[in-house]
Design a protein around this motif. Structure first.
Motif, PDB file in Angstrom:
ATOM      1  N   VAL A  32      -3.863   8.823  -0.071  1.00  0.00           N
ATOM      2  CA  VAL A  32      -4.425   8.817  -1.421  1.00  0.00           C
ATOM      3  C   VAL A  32      -4.249  10.187  -2.042  1.00  0.00           C
ATOM      4  O   VAL A  32      -5.178  10.814  -2.512  1.00  0.00           O
ATOM      5  CB  VAL A  32      -5.917   8.413  -1.391  1.00  0.00           C
ATOM      6  N   GLY A  33      -3.037  10.700  -1.998  1.00  0.00           N
ATOM      7  CA  GLY A  33      -2.735  11.921  -2.716  1.00  0.00           C
ATOM      8  C   GLY A  33      -2.648  13.169  -1.867  1.00  0.00           C
ATOM      9  O   GLY A  33      -2.131  14.173  -2.319  1.00  0.00           O
ATOM     10  N   LYS A  34      -3.190  13.131  -0.625  1.00  0.00           N
ATOM     11  CA  LYS A  34      -3.158  14.304   0.228  1.00  0.00           C
ATOM     12  C   LYS A  34      -2.662  13.922   1.604  1.00  0.00           C
ATOM     13  O   LYS A  34      -2.599  12.759   1.980  1.00  0.00           O
ATOM     14  CB  LYS A  34      -4.552  14.920   0.342  1.00  0.00           C
ATOM     15  N   ALA A  51      -4.289   2.645   6.896  1.00  0.00           N
ATOM     16  CA  ALA A  51      -5.466   2.231   7.659  1.00  0.00           C
ATOM     17  C   ALA A  51      -6.756   2.574   6.931  1.00  0.00           C
ATOM     18  O   ALA A  51      -7.770   1.895   7.086  1.00  0.00           O
ATOM     19  CB  ALA A  51      -5.445   2.885   9.035  1.00  0.00           C
ATOM     20  N   LYS A  52      -6.724   3.618   6.111  1.00  0.00           N
ATOM     21  CA  LYS A  52      -7.911   4.047   5.385  1.00  0.00           C
ATOM     22  C   LYS A  52      -8.373   3.006   4.374  1.00  0.00           C
ATOM     23  O   LYS A  52      -9.554   2.946   4.013  1.00  0.00           O
ATOM     24  CB  LYS A  52      -7.621   5.376   4.675  1.00  0.00           C
ATOM     25  N   LEU A  53      -7.469   2.153   3.922  1.00  0.00           N
ATOM     26  CA  LEU A  53      -7.813   1.149   2.921  1.00  0.00           C
ATOM     27  C   LEU A  53      -7.962  -0.242   3.528  1.00  0.00           C
ATOM     28  O   LEU A  53      -8.027  -1.236   2.801  1.00  0.00           O
ATOM     29  CB  LEU A  53      -6.759   1.129   1.812  1.00  0.00           C
ATOM     30  N   VAL A  54      -8.055  -0.325   4.857  1.00  0.00           N
ATOM     31  CA  VAL A  54      -8.287  -1.594   5.549  1.00  0.00           C
ATOM     32  C   VAL A  54      -9.780  -1.711   5.855  1.00  0.00           C
ATOM     33  O   VAL A  54     -10.333  -0.858   6.547  1.00  0.00           O
ATOM     34  CB  VAL A  54      -7.476  -1.677   6.855  1.00  0.00           C
ATOM     35  N   GLU A 455     -11.837  11.322  -2.882  1.00  0.00           N
ATOM     36  CA  GLU A 455     -10.486  11.175  -2.340  1.00  0.00           C
ATOM     37  C   GLU A 455     -10.489  11.206  -0.818  1.00  0.00           C
ATOM     38  O   GLU A 455      -9.673  10.551  -0.169  1.00  0.00           O
ATOM     39  CB  GLU A 455      -9.596  12.297  -2.889  1.00  0.00           C
ATOM     40  N   GLU A 456     -11.434  11.944  -0.237  1.00  0.00           N
ATOM     41  CA  GLU A 456     -11.436  12.129   1.207  1.00  0.00           C
ATOM     42  C   GLU A 456     -12.160  11.015   1.961  1.00  0.00           C
ATOM     43  O   GLU A 456     -12.020  10.915   3.179  1.00  0.00           O
ATOM     44  CB  GLU A 456     -12.095  13.467   1.579  1.00  0.00           C
ATOM     45  N   HIS A 457     -12.966  10.194   1.294  1.00  0.00           N
ATOM     46  CA  HIS A 457     -13.814   9.241   1.997  1.00  0.00           C
ATOM     47  C   HIS A 457     -13.687   7.847   1.388  1.00  0.00           C
ATOM     48  O   HIS A 457     -13.744   7.680   0.168  1.00  0.00           O
ATOM     49  CB  HIS A 457     -15.280   9.685   1.954  1.00  0.00           C
ATOM     50  N   ALA A 458     -13.535   6.867   2.292  1.00  0.00           N
ATOM     51  CA  ALA A 458     -13.449   5.469   1.874  1.00  0.00           C
ATOM     52  C   ALA A 458     -14.508   4.675   2.636  1.00  0.00           C
ATOM     53  O   ALA A 458     -14.438   4.548   3.866  1.00  0.00           O
ATOM     54  CB  ALA A 458     -12.057   4.913   2.155  1.00  0.00           C
ATOM     55  N   LYS A 499     -14.151   5.655   6.466  1.00  0.00           N
ATOM     56  CA  LYS A 499     -12.944   6.294   6.980  1.00  0.00           C
ATOM     57  C   LYS A 499     -12.716   7.547   6.153  1.00  0.00           C
ATOM     58  O   LYS A 499     -12.636   7.469   4.920  1.00  0.00           O
ATOM     59  CB  LYS A 499     -11.746   5.345   6.892  1.00  0.00           C
ATOM     60  N   SER A 500     -12.614   8.687   6.845  1.00  0.00           N
ATOM     61  CA  SER A 500     -12.668   9.975   6.146  1.00  0.00           C
ATOM     62  C   SER A 500     -11.543  10.895   6.566  1.00  0.00           C
ATOM     63  O   SER A 500     -11.009  10.807   7.688  1.00  0.00           O
ATOM     64  CB  SER A 500     -14.007  10.673   6.424  1.00  0.00           C
ATOM     65  N   ASP A 501     -11.205  11.810   5.659  1.00  0.00           N
ATOM     66  CA  ASP A 501     -10.322  12.937   5.941  1.00  0.00           C
ATOM     67  C   ASP A 501     -11.124  14.221   5.776  1.00  0.00           C
ATOM     68  O   ASP A 501     -11.901  14.369   4.832  1.00  0.00           O
ATOM     69  CB  ASP A 501      -9.124  12.947   4.981  1.00  0.00           C
ATOM     70  N   TRP A 502     -10.936  15.148   6.704  1.00  0.00           N
ATOM     71  CA  TRP A 502     -11.634  16.425   6.689  1.00  0.00           C
ATOM     72  C   TRP A 502     -10.609  17.539   6.863  1.00  0.00           C
ATOM     73  O   TRP A 502      -9.469  17.298   7.228  1.00  0.00           O
ATOM     74  CB  TRP A 502     -12.664  16.499   7.828  1.00  0.00           C
ATOM     75  N   MET A 503     -11.054  18.759   6.615  1.00  0.00           N
ATOM     76  CA  MET A 503     -10.226  19.938   6.876  1.00  0.00           C
ATOM     77  C   MET A 503      -8.864  19.823   6.188  1.00  0.00           C
ATOM     78  O   MET A 503      -7.823  20.026   6.806  1.00  0.00           O
ATOM     79  CB  MET A 503     -10.051  20.161   8.379  1.00  0.00           C
TER      80      MET A 503
END
Length: 680
Positions: A32-34, A51-54, A455-458, A499-503
């Motif tokens: 999602v952009g990053k 997988a983040k959007l499942v 953007e980082e969390h779904a 489902k998250s992205d960090w750092m």
């Protein structure tokens, strides 16, 4: 010893998993952009979706990670995946997912592969474990989830490799992954492997051969044809482990074997041919026709323990001649369209499948004399007559029509799907001259919602349902049985998570909370055991966390943990309130690794932890929990790579799984493997 039976040890794995994850290696991608460590998967939706959007938990694991410390069985290799427990032995792969058996829920490139054999990972790119019902796309079964093996495919510019491995217990494996291009539009790939090994178990040997050619033909800019073939031959000594005594595995050396190794054997030849023809009609729509044929030719002669009294074991001898085949045709149309501000990705599919299984079973005609539990070498050999136990032919015909829509509106993503299945099973007992046919239809829904406000969390929530008809597991019914016409068992899933992205995309996590219920499970009438009612209820409630992180350019972590409470809430009197067999309350893994670019030193070490389990559904025999430490180190220079790996670094005694209270599989002691590979 660091074991999950210690609360501090379990807490340590939990805390480490909360701050750790698995390296994505070359598959880092934009979601999602990053940058993100969440990979793109196809198993969950049959479309390429991040997988983040499942709206469902799914673990995608590289085959190279599963085989990093040796060549384990598939069920053993998956034991560190949160919520997955091993339940097989040397005869066939078997796992439980979220407390339910998934031994008939194996898939290869989306094709059902539910035959009983052991699968080689030499031609596999990755394994995707979709947790929870998947009938909306795959039909019957999938009570706890499915395991889909994604095979290696021909690609432009793909490098080739040859490798050799030697290790403990006379383990030897030669393999080749050869890639080429016949022309600008035709890519070829050939995977080969030959493996011979003994075992820490006395008299148990294994020999395996893999042959897997494939070709990809870009017929035109919009038309592509992929054809794959795989032949897996595996000759081995059947080994069902050691019996339980007084509620625990017998206190005998882990080398003791209770098969008749002088004569027992299993010889399997499994073959699979798959075709995928895809046509890009335009930039928005694609039409796919997929055809798969799988066959298994299996013979075995196996003597094994059935009961223990004092220091005496009673055994039975069985022989089987089995032939099985499956033909599946799947036609799908996938396309994108827009209705106002809403974007749609539609999937429409029609599946036809034909399966056949013809087992012929013999058993010892007279009892085998009992023998000494503590002296298995002296156990008597049975050379008496064998009597026919059953001679059957089982056929399944299935049709499935499904529709799925992935809708997107700003930060909201809705997934909806519905499938109708028509299932028919016909069984004939040639020895009894009886035949019966049973048919059933079922609808399987799925609804999921993903909210991506940051953007980082779904955040997601989902509901799905599956069905298991009579005769739909290990296919076949007993003709004349009055319970053949019972309605299917149904399982429903309620799940939510984030489902998250960090750092800045270096760390990805998936946290899920769920309730999974089989709510009309078959139960016996307490007043008449021959009668079966659909009044049972089996439930698993749990929380799972999986993560992967590329902490720096050199350091990565991968891991996860599950805590689950599985219970037979309403069941037969002897099972009421009990935990299903081979289901731990906790399991997980954590690995840390180092790699400096594509050259030089690399290494990895970590722990796989599994809580205690029961060897039987009545919970009479306990398998203690364990923690196994593994480590590997290697060096790459130019096109060469060498590696030394150690599985079970501390040489800890543990038990992997059980198929009954009399058949418990010990884990491998310390095992060293040295491998070398050349890439070109």
């Amino acid at each position: 010893m660091y074991t999950p039976n210690h609360p501090r040890a379990l807490l340590g794995v939990t805390l480490l998993a909360l701050s750790a994850g698995a390296r994505a290696e070359d598959e880092t991608m934009t979601v999602v952009g990053k940058r993100s460590q969440h990979e793109e998967v196809a198993t969950a939706t049959r479309t390429n979706t991040p997988a983040k959007l499942v709206p469902q938990a799914i673990d995608s694991v590289k085959a190279s990670e599963l085989t990093a410390f040796g060549q384990p069985t598939l069920s053993e290799a998956l034991t560190g995946i949160p919520g997955v427990n091993a339940s097989g032995d040397t005869r066939f792969d078997g796992v439980n997912i979220r407390g339910f058996s998934a031994s008939n829920d194996f898939y290869l490139d989306g094709f059902r592969d539910d035959m009983q054999y052991t699968r080689d990972l030499g031609n596999i790119e990755r394994v995707e474990v979709l947790k929870g019902p998947a009938a909306v796309l795959y039909g019957r079964g999938s009570t706890g989830g499915i395991i889909n093996r994604v095979s290696k495919k021909p690609q432009k510019g793909q490098e080739s490799s040859v490798s050799a491995l030697v290790g403990s217990f006379d383990n030897r494996r030669l393999a080749a992954d050869l890639n080429g291009e016949a022309s600008e539009r035709v890519q070829l790939r050939l995977n080969l492997a030959q493996e011979d090994k003994d075992s820490f178990r006395d008299g148990v040997t294994s020999k395996r051969t893999l042959l897997a050619p494939s070709v990809n033909w870009e017929i035109s800019d919009r038309l592509n044809w992929l054809v794959q073939y795989e032949r897996n031959e595996h000759d081995r000594t059947p080994d069902r482990g050691i019996p339980g005594v007084n509620g625990r595995p017998a206190d005998v050396p882990k080398e003791y074997v209770y098969s008749d190794t002088r004569r027992d054997f299993i010889d399997d030849v499994a073959q699979s041919t798959r075709s995928r023809l895809s046509w890009d009609i335009n930039d928005q729509w694609q039409l796919r026709q997929q055809l798969g044929y799988t066959s298994l030719d299996s013979q075995f002669d196996n003597t094994y323990v059935t009961s223990v009294k004092g220091d005496q074991v009673t055994r039975s001898r069985w022989q089987q001649d089995l032939k099985a085949n499956s033909l599946i045709s799947n036609t799908e149309a996938e396309g994108q369209l827009q209705t106002g501000p809403v974007e749609h990705r539609l999937l429409v599919g029609f599946e036809q499948n034909w399966q056949e299984r013809t087992p012929k079973l013999y058993q010892n005609a007279s009892p085998i004399p009992a023998g000494n539990l503590y002296d298995p070498v002296s156990l008597p050999t049975y050379d008496g007559a064998m009597k026919l136990s059953s001679d059957a032919n089982h056929k399944v015909r299935g049709y499935g029509l499904y529709l799925q829509d992935q809708l997107s509106l700003g930060d909201w993503h809705l997934l909806g799907g519905l499938r109708r299945d028509d299932f028919t099973v016909t069984s004939r007992r040639n020895d009894l001259n009886k035949e019966e046919t049973v048919s059933v239809t079922s609808l399987s829904p799925r609804l999921g919602l993903v909210w991506n406000p940051l953007e980082e969390h779904a955040f997601y929530t989902s509901y799905s349902k599956t069905f298991t008809p009579v005769g739909g597991e290990l296919i076949g019914i007993t003709p004349g049985d009055k319970n053949n016409h019972l309605d299917p068992q149904h399982t429903r899933l309620y799940e939510g998570g984030v489902k998250s992205d960090w750092m800045d995309g270096r760390l990805a996590t998936t946290l899920s909370v769920y309730r999974l219920e089989m709510y009309n499970k078959r139960s016996k009438d307490p007043l008449d055991p021959t009668k079966v009612f659909l009044t049972g209820l089996q439930r698993t409630e749990g929380i799972e966390l999986s993560a992967r992180a590329q902490l720096t350019d050199e350091l990565y972590l991968r891991g996860g943990i599950a805590i689950q409470d599985a219970e037979q809430v309403k069941a037969d009197a002897d099972l009421q309130g009990k935990r299903p067999m081979n289901v731990s309350r906790q399991n997980g893994q954590l690995f840390a690794g180092y790699q400096n670019g594509t050259q030089g030193w690399f290494g990895e070490t970590g722990v796989t932890a599994v809580g205690d389990r029961f060897a039987d559904n009545a919970n009479t025999t306990t398998l203690p929990g364990y923690a196994r430490f593994d480590a590997r180190a290697g060096y790459r220079w130019q096109q060469w790579e060498t590696q030394l790996s150690v599985e079970n670094l501390t040489d800890h005694d543990y038990f992997v799984s059980a198929t009954s209270a009399s058949q418990i599989m010990p884990g491998t002691p310390r095992q060293l493997n040295l491998s070398a590979a050349y890439r070109f």
